[in-house]
Enzyme design. Structure first.
Site, PDB file in Angstrom:
ATOM      1  N   GLU A  71      22.771  55.652  54.704  1.00 49.69           N
ATOM      2  CA  GLU A  71      23.359  54.736  55.673  1.00 49.69           C
ATOM      3  C   GLU A  71      24.156  55.459  56.759  1.00 49.69           C
ATOM      4  OE1 GLU A  71      23.935  54.669  52.391  1.00 49.69           O
ATOM      5  OE2 GLU A  71      23.076  52.791  51.651  1.00 49.69           O
ATOM      6  N   ASN A  74      19.409  52.615  58.063  1.00 48.37           N
ATOM      7  CA  ASN A  74      19.059  53.324  56.841  1.00 48.37           C
ATOM      8  C   ASN A  74      17.610  53.798  56.950  1.00 48.37           C
ATOM      9  OD1 ASN A  74      19.379  54.372  54.262  1.00 48.37           O
ATOM     10  ND2 ASN A  74      19.815  52.407  53.273  1.00 48.37           N
ATOM     11  N   TRP A  85      29.047  40.139  50.807  1.00 47.35           N
ATOM     12  CA  TRP A  85      29.374  41.549  51.029  1.00 47.35           C
ATOM     13  C   TRP A  85      29.507  41.977  52.487  1.00 47.35           C
ATOM     14  CZ3 TRP A  85      25.884  44.359  53.923  1.00 47.35           C
ATOM     15  CH2 TRP A  85      24.587  43.842  54.013  1.00 47.35           C
ATOM     16  N   ARG A 105      31.129  60.045  47.535  1.00 51.46           N
ATOM     17  CA  ARG A 105      29.988  59.289  47.052  1.00 51.46           C
ATOM     18  C   ARG A 105      28.944  60.180  46.365  1.00 51.46           C
ATOM     19  NH1 ARG A 105      26.184  56.004  51.200  1.00 51.46           N
ATOM     20  NH2 ARG A 105      24.599  55.307  49.711  1.00 51.46           N
ATOM     21  N   GLU A 109      20.262  46.782  60.714  1.00 53.68           N
ATOM     22  CA  GLU A 109      20.862  45.534  60.227  1.00 53.68           C
ATOM     23  C   GLU A 109      22.125  45.280  61.027  1.00 53.68           C
ATOM     24  OE1 GLU A 109      20.479  44.134  55.813  1.00 53.68           O
ATOM     25  OE2 GLU A 109      20.878  46.271  55.812  1.00 53.68           O
ATOM     26  N   ASP A 114      15.479  50.864  58.830  1.00 56.41           N
ATOM     27  CA  ASP A 114      16.281  49.637  58.968  1.00 56.41           C
ATOM     28  C   ASP A 114      17.274  49.626  60.097  1.00 56.41           C
ATOM     29  OD1 ASP A 114      15.477  48.403  56.564  1.00 56.41           O
ATOM     30  OD2 ASP A 114      16.925  49.557  55.415  1.00 56.41           O
ATOM     31  N   GLU A 162      10.924  52.742  54.504  1.00 57.53           N
ATOM     32  CA  GLU A 162      11.575  51.693  55.287  1.00 57.53           C
ATOM     33  C   GLU A 162      12.487  52.310  56.340  1.00 57.53           C
ATOM     34  OE1 GLU A 162      12.693  48.109  53.048  1.00 57.53           O
ATOM     35  OE2 GLU A 162      14.642  48.241  54.027  1.00 57.53           O
TER      36      GLU A 162
END
Ligand SMILES: *[C@@H]1O[C@H](CO)[C@@H](O)[C@H](O)[C@H]1NC(C)=O
Length: 285
Positions: free
Chosen positions: A128, A118, A193, A273, A103, A101, A99
Site C-alpha cells: 500500500e 496497491n 474501516w 509492520r 481506491e 488498485d 491486481e
C-alpha cells in the site's frame, strides 16, 4: 411511410457513427451489480455509480487486457463522503491473482480524500501507498491512469506519476505479466474501516452518494481466446509507444514531488509492520 423509414435509417447510421467515434460506456463496460444504482447516461458518454443504505453498485469492462495505458476520468462523491469507498482497479481475479488498485476513501466535508494504491502479484499484495491529492477530487473530473507494460506499472493523476512499481523479477519479485485483467469499479460502504479506522460513520441522511465516470480511453492489448491484440479504442492509427514507455527524468522529478508532499503512507518505510525485514522490492528502490 417510406420517408420515415429512411429517416429512421439515417438516425441509426448517425448513432452508430457517434458511438464508434467517441468513448462509449455501453460498448466497453457492463454494469454488474447495484440493482439500477449504476447508470449509463448522456448518449453512453457518462456512467454514474450510486450508494444508499441498501446497496452500492459496480461495473466491469467487457474486455480483458494484458498490458495497456488506461485512462478514466472520475468525479468522486462530494460533501460528506466519509465511510464511502470508490474502488477503481484492474484485476485478474481467481487464485494467485494480479491486481492494480486505486481506491478513494471518502472523508468528512472539507477534509481530504485518501487515495489508496496497491499492487498484487500472484495473490500477494501488502504494497500500500496512500496519498492526499493537490486538488478537490469532488469538484470536477480528473484523469486517473494506469500504465502497465512489461517494464513497470505507473499510477498517474492528471498525467502526473504518483507511483512506480518496477519489474524486479530478476530480483525475485513476481510481476504481473501473464494474467489478463479486467477493469472493475464499485462504490460501496466501508465505514467499518475506511475513515480513521472506522471511527467516522457514513451519514445516510446524505444518501444517495454518487460518483461519475467519463472519457475512458484504453491504449491496450485486449486478450480473448488465448490471443492478444493491441490497439487503441479511440485512435484509428495504433499508437503503441506506451508498451515501451519509461519515466523520463522530468517525470521522475514530478513523482518525487508528489511522494514528498502528498504521500501519507508507504509500506516500504513501515518497519514495524515487517519485523522480518522490508519486502524485497523496497530494498531495491
Ligand atoms: C480525513 O481527514 C483527516 C483530517 O484532515 C486526515 O487525517 C485523513 O487522512 C483523511 N482521510 C481519511 C480517509 O480519513
Amino acid at each position: 411511410m417510406a420517408y420515415s423509414r429512411v429517416a429512421f435509417l439515417l438516425f441509426l447510421i448517425s448513432t452508430v457513427a457517434i458511438a464508434s467515434a467517441a468513448n462509449n460506456f455501453y460498448q466497453d463496460f457492463q454494469i454488474t451489480w447495484g440493482d439500477g444504482r449504476a447508470k449509463i447516461l448522456n448518449n453512453d458518454q457518462l456512467l454514474t455509480l450510486s450508494l444508499d443504505k441498501a446497496s452500492g453498485s459496480g461495473f466491469q469492462s467487457k474486455n480483458q487486457y494484458l498490458f495497456g495505458k488506461i485512462d478514466m476520468q472520475l468525479k468522486l462523491v462530494s460533501g460528506n463522503s466519509a465511510g464511502t469507498v470508490t474502488a477503481y482497479y484492474l484485476s485478474s481475479k481467481g487464485g494467485a491473482w494480479d491486481e492494480i488498485d486505486f481506491e478513494f476513501l471518502g472523508n468528512l466535508s472539507g477534509q481530504p480524500y485518501t487515495l489508496h494504491t496497491n499492487v498484487f502479484s500472484q495473490g500477494k499484495g501488502n504494497r500500500e501507498q496512500q496519498f492526499h491529492l493537490w486538488f478537490d477530487p469532488t469538484a470536477d473530473f480528473h484523469t486517473y491512469s494506469i500504465l502497465w507494460n512489461p517494464q513497470q506499472i505507473v499510477f498517474y493523476v492528471d498525467g502526473t506519476p504518483i507511483r512506480e512499481f518496477k519489474n524486479m523479477e530478476s530480483n525475485g519479485v513476481p510481476f504481473p505479466k501473464n494474467q489478463p485483467m479486467r477493469i472493475y469499479s464499485s462504490l460501496w460502504n466501508a465505514d467499518d474501516w475506511a475513515t480513521r479506522g472506522g471511527l467516522v460513520k457514513t451519514d445516510w441522511s446524505k444518501a444517495p452518494f454518487t460518483a461519475s465516470y467519463r472519457n475512458f480511453n484504453a491504449n491496450a492489448c485486449t486478450w480473448s481466446s488465448g490471443k492478444s491484440s493491441c490497439s487503441s479504442s479511440t485512435q484509428s492509427n495504433t499508437n503503441n509507444a506506451w508498451f515501451s514507455e519509461e519515466l523520463d527524468s522530468s517525470s521522475h522529478e514530478r513523482l518525487k514531488w508528489v511522494q514528498k508532499n502528498y504521500m501519507i503512507y508507504n509500506y516500504c518505510t513501515d518497519i514495524k509492520r515487517f519485523p522480518q525485514g522490508l519486502p524485497q522490492e523496497c530494498k531495491m528502490a
